[in-house]
Each structure stands twice: as C-alpha cells, then as structure tokens.
Design a protein around this motif. Structure first.
Motif, short mmCIF file in Angstrom:
data_model
loop_
_atom_site.label_atom_id
_atom_site.label_comp_id
_atom_site.label_asym_id
_atom_site.label_seq_id
_atom_site.Cartn_x
_atom_site.Cartn_y
_atom_site.Cartn_z
N UNK A 1 51.51 40.84 51.77
CA UNK A 1 50.90 40.14 50.60
C UNK A 1 51.31 40.83 49.56
N UNK A 2 51.69 40.54 48.34
CA UNK A 2 51.86 41.36 47.05
C UNK A 2 50.76 41.04 46.15
N UNK A 3 50.24 42.57 46.04
CA UNK A 3 49.15 42.54 44.99
C UNK A 3 49.50 42.88 43.72
N UNK A 4 49.41 42.28 42.76
CA UNK A 4 49.52 42.67 41.50
C UNK A 4 48.46 42.57 40.39
N UNK A 5 48.42 43.23 39.16
CA UNK A 5 47.38 43.08 38.39
C UNK A 5 47.56 41.99 37.33
N UNK A 6 48.56 41.14 37.57
CA UNK A 6 48.79 40.22 36.82
C UNK A 6 47.87 38.88 37.49
N UNK A 7 47.44 38.19 36.57
CA UNK A 7 46.52 37.22 37.23
C UNK A 7 47.14 35.53 36.77
N UNK A 8 47.38 34.81 37.60
CA UNK A 8 47.79 33.59 37.26
C UNK A 8 46.83 33.12 36.20
N UNK A 9 47.15 32.74 35.26
CA UNK A 9 46.20 32.04 33.99
C UNK A 9 46.47 30.77 33.88
N UNK A 10 46.32 29.96 35.05
CA UNK A 10 46.18 28.48 35.12
C UNK A 10 44.99 28.18 34.40
N UNK A 11 44.90 26.96 34.01
CA UNK A 11 43.55 26.33 33.05
C UNK A 11 42.22 26.71 33.83
N UNK A 12 42.14 26.47 35.02
CA UNK A 12 40.86 26.71 35.72
C UNK A 12 40.57 28.11 35.88
N UNK A 13 41.51 29.01 36.26
CA UNK A 13 41.24 30.53 36.27
C UNK A 13 40.98 30.87 34.97
N UNK A 14 41.67 30.49 34.10
CA UNK A 14 41.33 30.84 32.53
C UNK A 14 39.84 30.61 32.17
N UNK A 15 39.79 29.33 32.61
CA UNK A 15 38.01 28.87 32.16
C UNK A 15 37.16 29.92 32.93
N UNK A 16 37.59 30.09 34.21
CA UNK A 16 36.62 30.99 35.15
C UNK A 16 36.37 32.42 34.53
N UNK A 17 37.39 32.90 34.05
CA UNK A 17 37.63 34.34 33.31
C UNK A 17 36.96 34.43 31.95
N UNK A 18 36.98 33.12 31.29
CA UNK A 18 36.61 33.43 29.70
C UNK A 18 35.41 32.96 29.46
N UNK A 19 34.58 32.35 30.49
CA UNK A 19 33.27 31.64 30.37
C UNK A 19 32.14 33.07 30.12
N UNK A 20 31.23 32.88 29.09
CA UNK A 20 30.29 33.90 28.80
C UNK A 20 28.98 33.07 28.60
N UNK A 21 28.04 33.63 28.74
CA UNK A 21 26.62 33.27 28.43
C UNK A 21 26.49 33.43 26.97
N UNK A 22 26.04 32.12 26.23
CA UNK A 22 25.51 31.87 24.70
C UNK A 22 24.10 32.02 24.85
#
Length: 182
Positions: A1-22
């Motif tokens: 398996x290839x491990x990279x530091x690049x994360x696939x930024x599809x919209x779902x993954x992007x939402x999971x990684x950018x949500x913050x508590x307000x």
C-alpha cells in the motif's frame, strides 16, 4: 500500500477536515429545509446492530430553546448561554432500553449532523450536558410535554446557525497519532 502525505480532497473529505466548532451565532434562522437535511444526515449514522435508536429533538422554538439553555447553564453553574446564541438546537437522545451502544450511536449521529451543517455552509458546535439536562425532572418534563415517551439518555446538543465570527483556524495536528501495522 502506498502511503503519502497528500490527502484526496474530494468534497466530503474536505468538509470533514475543514469543519470547526463555532461559538458565536447570529439570530438568523436557517431554513427548515437545511435543518431537515442536517437531521436526515443524522438519521443515516451507523448504529450498533442497526437499532436506529437515537432520536433528534429539533428545537427552533425560542421559548423551549431558552428553557433548555437555562437548564444547561444550571448544570454548568453559570447564567450565560451555553448555546452561544445559536437559534437551533438539535438534541440527540437515545432510548437506552433498545440501544446496544447508546453513547456510540448518539455520538455518530452528532458527528454526521455537525459535518452536514458545515457542508451546507452553516456553523455548528457540540454542546455537552444533554445527559444531565434530560436526566433532571425538568428535562424529563420537557420530553413528556412533547409526547416523547421512553427511557432516553441525552447524548449531546448540536447547535447550528450562521456564524457571527470568522471560522476558527485549525490547530496543527499532533504528531505520531497514526500507527501503521503492516
């Protein structure tokens, strides 16, 4: 398996990684359609053995919202608004007589709703103390007044609305939190 530091930024993954508590909201009420979409996302959360035992109390009524805020503040020992002015409170409750994993099931529902709100451009925050509020006599009275019967455990309050402040920036992620076993 290839491990990279690049994360696939599809919209779902992007939402999971950018949500913050307000923690500051305007009084503008989100649309009923958006609130319902967020609730529907919560209903699709995984539950132990597929019991689907969590329910959502979708509170947009200001009188009830303020009553629940007061009860939550009492648990904290304060008189401030623990809901940070958010106009909508989505309370996750789980019937502990039917759920095999009540806290886990309710937590997954909360996570789905927090992320769904972000995906729709709304701010959100998980507010604790639903357990204490709905274990109290007044909390049980609220459920009875609403015709909700059962042995419910309060898991969390998902407050949603429009942010009155810029979205917080993420903290750097701590190192060494993924341990590969290959």
């Amino acid at each position: 398996m290839k491990h990279t530091s690049t994360i696939n930024m599809n919209p779902t993954i992007q939402d999971l990684m950018t949500r913050r508590s307000v923690r500051a909201y305007t009084q503008e009420m989100p649309s009923k359609e958006d609130i319902n979409t967020i609730c529907q996302a919560g209903l699709y959360a995984a539950t132990g053995m597929g019991t689907q035992s969590p329910i959502i109390l979708a509170v947009t009524n200001k009188t009830l919202r303020d009553r629940m805020s007061r009860l939550n503040a009492q648990v904290m020992g304060t008189d401030t608004d623990p809901f940070y002015g958010a106009p909508v409170v989505l309370v996750v409750l789980v019937d502990i007589d039917t759920a095999l994993t009540p806290v886990e099931d309710g937590s997954l529902m909360m996570g789905n709703m927090l992320n769904a709100a972000h995906a729709l451009g709304l701010a959100s925050c998980w507010i604790n103390r639903a357990r204490e509020v709905f274990a109290s006599d007044e909390g049980k009275s609220i459920l009875k007044e609403l015709g909700i019967e059962g042995n419910y455990l309060g898991v969390g309050n998902c407050v949603i609305g429009y942010a009155a402040v810029p979205q917080p920036q993420p903290r750097p992620r701590k190192e060494n939190r993924i341990h590969w076993v290959e």
